[in-house]
Motif scaffolding. Structure first.
Motif, PDB file in Angstrom:
ATOM      1  N   ALA A  57       0.821  -1.210   0.000  1.00 30.71           N
ATOM      2  CA  ALA A  57       0.000   0.000   0.000  1.00 30.71           C
ATOM      3  C   ALA A  57       0.851   1.255   0.000  1.00 30.71           C
ATOM      4  CB  ALA A  57      -0.941  -0.014   1.202  1.00 30.71           C
ATOM      5  N   ASP A  58       2.053   1.179  -0.598  1.00 30.65           N
ATOM      6  CA  ASP A  58       2.872   2.385  -0.627  1.00 30.65           C
ATOM      7  C   ASP A  58       2.386   3.325  -1.729  1.00 30.65           C
ATOM      8  OD1 ASP A  58       3.712   0.646  -2.598  1.00 30.65           O
ATOM      9  OD2 ASP A  58       5.790   1.330  -2.551  1.00 30.65           O
ATOM     10  N   SER A  59       2.852   4.529  -1.681  1.00 27.28           N
ATOM     11  CA  SER A  59       2.361   5.583  -2.579  1.00 27.28           C
ATOM     12  C   SER A  59       2.662   5.308  -4.043  1.00 27.28           C
ATOM     13  CB  SER A  59       2.961   6.929  -2.194  1.00 27.28           C
ATOM     14  OG  SER A  59       2.494   7.305  -0.924  1.00 27.28           O
ATOM     15  N   ALA A  60       3.805   4.694  -4.341  1.00 27.14           N
ATOM     16  CA  ALA A  60       4.156   4.427  -5.739  1.00 27.14           C
ATOM     17  C   ALA A  60       3.160   3.464  -6.378  1.00 27.14           C
ATOM     18  CB  ALA A  60       5.572   3.878  -5.826  1.00 27.14           C
ATOM     19  N   LEU A  61       2.798   2.411  -5.668  1.00 25.72           N
ATOM     20  CA  LEU A  61       1.824   1.462  -6.209  1.00 25.72           C
ATOM     21  C   LEU A  61       0.437   2.093  -6.329  1.00 25.72           C
ATOM     22  CD1 LEU A  61       2.770  -1.948  -4.600  1.00 25.72           C
ATOM     23  CD2 LEU A  61       2.779  -1.341  -7.007  1.00 25.72           C
ATOM     24  N   LYS A  62       0.102   2.987  -5.422  1.00 27.23           N
ATOM     25  CA  LYS A  62      -1.185   3.676  -5.524  1.00 27.23           C
ATOM     26  C   LYS A  62      -1.220   4.580  -6.749  1.00 27.23           C
ATOM     27  CE  LYS A  62      -2.368   3.655  -0.640  1.00 27.23           C
ATOM     28  NZ  LYS A  62      -2.569   4.465   0.560  1.00 27.23           N
ATOM     29  N   VAL A  63      -0.125   5.250  -7.041  1.00 35.18           N
ATOM     30  CA  VAL A  63      -0.069   6.103  -8.228  1.00 35.18           C
ATOM     31  C   VAL A  63      -0.197   5.259  -9.489  1.00 35.18           C
ATOM     32  CG1 VAL A  63       1.431   7.637  -9.567  1.00 35.18           C
ATOM     33  CG2 VAL A  63       1.185   7.964  -7.108  1.00 35.18           C
ATOM     34  N   ILE A  64       0.475   4.114  -9.523  1.00 38.61           N
ATOM     35  CA  ILE A  64       0.353   3.212 -10.673  1.00 38.61           C
ATOM     36  C   ILE A  64      -1.075   2.700 -10.792  1.00 38.61           C
ATOM     37  CG2 ILE A  64       1.097   0.977 -11.597  1.00 38.61           C
ATOM     38  CD1 ILE A  64       3.861   1.576 -10.334  1.00 38.61           C
ATOM     39  N   ALA A  65      -1.688   2.373  -9.670  1.00 39.38           N
ATOM     40  CA  ALA A  65      -3.081   1.899  -9.687  1.00 39.38           C
ATOM     41  C   ALA A  65      -4.024   2.996 -10.174  1.00 39.38           C
ATOM     42  CB  ALA A  65      -3.492   1.420  -8.298  1.00 39.38           C
ATOM     43  N   VAL A  66      -3.765   4.247  -9.782  1.00 36.29           N
ATOM     44  CA  VAL A  66      -4.588   5.367 -10.259  1.00 36.29           C
ATOM     45  C   VAL A  66      -4.464   5.495 -11.771  1.00 36.29           C
ATOM     46  CG1 VAL A  66      -4.778   7.890 -10.268  1.00 36.29           C
ATOM     47  CG2 VAL A  66      -4.569   6.683  -8.109  1.00 36.29           C
ATOM     48  N   PHE A  67      -3.254   5.473 -12.281  1.00 40.35           N
ATOM     49  CA  PHE A  67      -3.044   5.587 -13.721  1.00 40.35           C
ATOM     50  C   PHE A  67      -3.721   4.443 -14.478  1.00 40.35           C
ATOM     51  CE2 PHE A  67      -0.573   4.477 -17.504  1.00 40.35           C
ATOM     52  CZ  PHE A  67      -0.749   5.638 -18.242  1.00 40.35           C
ATOM     53  N   CYS A  68      -3.532   3.228 -14.000  1.00 42.76           N
ATOM     54  CA  CYS A  68      -4.107   2.064 -14.694  1.00 42.76           C
ATOM     55  C   CYS A  68      -5.626   2.069 -14.645  1.00 42.76           C
ATOM     56  CB  CYS A  68      -3.559   0.777 -14.093  1.00 42.76           C
ATOM     57  SG  CYS A  68      -1.818   0.501 -14.428  1.00 42.76           S
ATOM     58  N   SER A  69      -6.200   2.365 -13.504  1.00 42.70           N
ATOM     59  CA  SER A  69      -7.655   2.314 -13.390  1.00 42.70           C
ATOM     60  C   SER A  69      -8.322   3.428 -14.190  1.00 42.70           C
ATOM     61  CB  SER A  69      -8.100   2.344 -11.924  1.00 42.70           C
ATOM     62  OG  SER A  69      -7.698   3.539 -11.298  1.00 42.70           O
ATOM     63  N   LEU A  70      -7.758   4.627 -14.148  1.00 41.38           N
ATOM     64  CA  LEU A  70      -8.327   5.714 -14.949  1.00 41.38           C
ATOM     65  C   LEU A  70      -8.148   5.457 -16.443  1.00 41.38           C
ATOM     66  CD1 LEU A  70      -7.367   8.882 -12.892  1.00 41.38           C
ATOM     67  CD2 LEU A  70      -9.550   7.679 -12.981  1.00 41.38           C
ATOM     68  N   SER A  71      -7.009   4.900 -16.814  1.00 41.74           N
ATOM     69  CA  SER A  71      -6.784   4.569 -18.220  1.00 41.74           C
ATOM     70  C   SER A  71      -7.776   3.514 -18.702  1.00 41.74           C
ATOM     71  CB  SER A  71      -5.363   4.061 -18.430  1.00 41.74           C
ATOM     72  OG  SER A  71      -4.438   5.056 -18.129  1.00 41.74           O
ATOM     73  N   LEU A  72      -8.018   2.505 -17.893  1.00 41.38           N
ATOM     74  CA  LEU A  72      -8.985   1.470 -18.272  1.00 41.38           C
ATOM     75  C   LEU A  72     -10.382   2.046 -18.460  1.00 41.38           C
ATOM     76  CD1 LEU A  72      -8.019  -1.611 -16.112  1.00 41.38           C
ATOM     77  CD2 LEU A  72      -8.255  -1.539 -18.579  1.00 41.38           C
ATOM     78  N   TYR A  73     -10.798   2.873 -17.526  1.00 40.83           N
ATOM     79  CA  TYR A  73     -12.132   3.472 -17.633  1.00 40.83           C
ATOM     80  C   TYR A  73     -12.246   4.327 -18.890  1.00 40.83           C
ATOM     81  CZ  TYR A  73     -16.049   6.557 -16.795  1.00 40.83           C
ATOM     82  OH  TYR A  73     -17.202   7.277 -16.953  1.00 40.83           O
ATOM     83  N   LEU A  74     -11.260   5.187 -19.121  1.00 38.54           N
ATOM     84  CA  LEU A  74     -11.323   6.068 -20.284  1.00 38.54           C
ATOM     85  C   LEU A  74     -11.177   5.293 -21.595  1.00 38.54           C
ATOM     86  CD1 LEU A  74      -9.375   9.145 -18.918  1.00 38.54           C
ATOM     87  CD2 LEU A  74     -11.839   8.916 -19.259  1.00 38.54           C
ATOM     88  N   MET A  75     -10.403   4.211 -21.596  1.00 39.96           N
ATOM     89  CA  MET A  75     -10.295   3.392 -22.803  1.00 39.96           C
ATOM     90  C   MET A  75     -11.599   2.678 -23.124  1.00 39.96           C
ATOM     91  SD  MET A  75      -6.571   1.688 -22.953  1.00 39.96           S
ATOM     92  CE  MET A  75      -5.589   2.129 -21.557  1.00 39.96           C
ATOM     93  N   MET A  76     -12.303   2.273 -22.108  1.00 41.15           N
ATOM     94  CA  MET A  76     -13.601   1.641 -22.359  1.00 41.15           C
ATOM     95  C   MET A  76     -14.596   2.656 -22.923  1.00 41.15           C
ATOM     96  SD  MET A  76     -13.446  -1.568 -21.813  1.00 41.15           S
ATOM     97  CE  MET A  76     -15.113  -2.145 -21.596  1.00 41.15           C
ATOM     98  N   MET A  77     -14.559   3.878 -22.433  1.00 41.28           N
ATOM     99  CA  MET A  77     -15.424   4.913 -22.990  1.00 41.28           C
ATOM    100  C   MET A  77     -15.004   5.251 -24.421  1.00 41.28           C
ATOM    101  SD  MET A  77     -17.525   5.157 -20.604  1.00 41.28           S
ATOM    102  CE  MET A  77     -18.539   6.480 -21.183  1.00 41.28           C
ATOM    103  N   PHE A  78     -13.711   5.255 -24.692  1.00 41.78           N
ATOM    104  CA  PHE A  78     -13.193   5.449 -26.042  1.00 41.78           C
ATOM    105  C   PHE A  78     -13.709   4.343 -26.961  1.00 41.78           C
ATOM    106  CE2 PHE A  78     -10.015   4.572 -29.280  1.00 41.78           C
ATOM    107  CZ  PHE A  78      -9.700   5.824 -29.781  1.00 41.78           C
ATOM    108  N   ASN A  79     -13.693   3.124 -26.470  1.00 41.18           N
ATOM    109  CA  ASN A  79     -14.111   1.973 -27.258  1.00 41.18           C
ATOM    110  C   ASN A  79     -15.592   2.038 -27.620  1.00 41.18           C
ATOM    111  OD1 ASN A  79     -13.494  -0.458 -28.563  1.00 41.18           O
ATOM    112  ND2 ASN A  79     -14.262  -1.641 -26.829  1.00 41.18           N
ATOM    113  N   ALA A  80     -16.406   2.606 -26.745  1.00 39.83           N
ATOM    114  CA  ALA A  80     -17.836   2.747 -27.042  1.00 39.83           C
ATOM    115  C   ALA A  80     -18.039   3.587 -28.295  1.00 39.83           C
ATOM    116  CB  ALA A  80     -18.568   3.372 -25.851  1.00 39.83           C
TER     117      ALA A  80
END
Length: 185
Positions: free
Chosen positions: A36-59
Motif C-alpha cells: 500500500a505504498d504511494s508508488a503502487l497507488k499512483v500506478i493503480a490510479v493511472f491504470c484504473s483511470l486509463s482502463l475506464y477512459l479506454m472503455m469509454m473510447f471503445n464505445a
C-alpha cells in the motif's frame, strides 16, 4: 446493416462504463495486494483511470467503425459524431450526480475538519472503482471534502473520449495500415 438506435447506444455506453469500473476494481485490488505504498497507488490510479477512459473510447470507436462502413456503402450521407458528446454527457452526468450524492451523504465534521467518510463513501468507492485508487491515494479511511470535485472532473472526460473514439474510427486514424504505410499523393 444499419445504425444503432440512440437508446441502444446509450445502454451500450453504460455497459462500457460499468465494464471499465469492474476492470478498474480488479486492477486496483491486484496492484494494491503487493503493498500500500504511494508508488503502487499512483500506478493503480493511472491504470484504473486509463482502463475506464479506454472503455469509454471503445464505445465511440465501435460506432465509428459501423458508420464508416455505412458511409462507404453510401447508406448514410455524413457522420453523426456529435451524438457522442450527448451520449458521453448522459453517462458522465449520471456519475457526476453520484459524486454530488457522495458530497451530500458522506460529509462528516470531525476534529480534522470536514472529511468524507461513512458507508455510502465505501459503497461509492467499490461501485465507481475507476476512482477507487485515487480515493485511496487521498486517504485510506477518509477523503478531503473537495475530492468529489476531482472525481467529477474525471468522469466529465467521458464525452470527449467517446467523441475521440468515434472520430478515430470514422476517419480511420491509428489503424495498422495508416501507421505502416504512407499514402502517395
Amino acid at each position: 446493416m444499419q445504425r444503432k438506435s440512440f437508446l441502444r447506444l446509450l445502454l451500450e455506453t453504460f455497459g462500457y462504463a460499468a465494464g471499465g469500473n469492474a476492470m478498474a476494481l480488479v486492477v486496483t485490488f491486484s496492484l494494491l495486494s503487493f503493498g500500500a505504498d504511494s508508488a503502487l497507488k499512483v500506478i493503480a490510479v493511472f491504470c484504473s483511470l486509463s482502463l475506464y477512459l479506454m472503455m469509454m473510447f471503445n464505445a465511440g470507436y465501435k460506432d465509428g467503425e459501423l458508420d464508416k462502413k455505412l458511409f462507404n456503402r453510401k447508406t448514410i450521407e455524413k457522420q453523426q459524431g456529435g451524438k457522442w458528446f450527448i451520449l458521453g454527457g448522459i453517462v458522465a452526468g449520471f456519475f457526476v450526480v453520484m459524486c454530488l450524492l457522495l458530497l451530500v451523504l458522506s460529509v462528516n465534521n470531525g476534529e480534522d475538519g470536514a472529511v468524507l467518510t461513512g458507508s455510502y463513501f465505501n459503497f461509492f468507492r467499490i461501485i465507481f472503482a475507476a476512482i477507487m485508487a485515487l480515493s485511496l491515494l487521498l486517504g485510506e479511511m477518509t477523503n478531503p471534502v473537495w475530492s468529489p470535485f476531482i472525481f467529477m472532473g474525471i468522469f466529465a472526460l467521458a464525452p470527449f473520449t467517446c467523441r475521440l473514439g468515434y472520430w478515430v474510427a470514422f476517419h480511420e486514424k491509428w489503424t495498422l495500415d495508416s501507421i505502416m504505410y504512407v499514402k502517395k499523393k
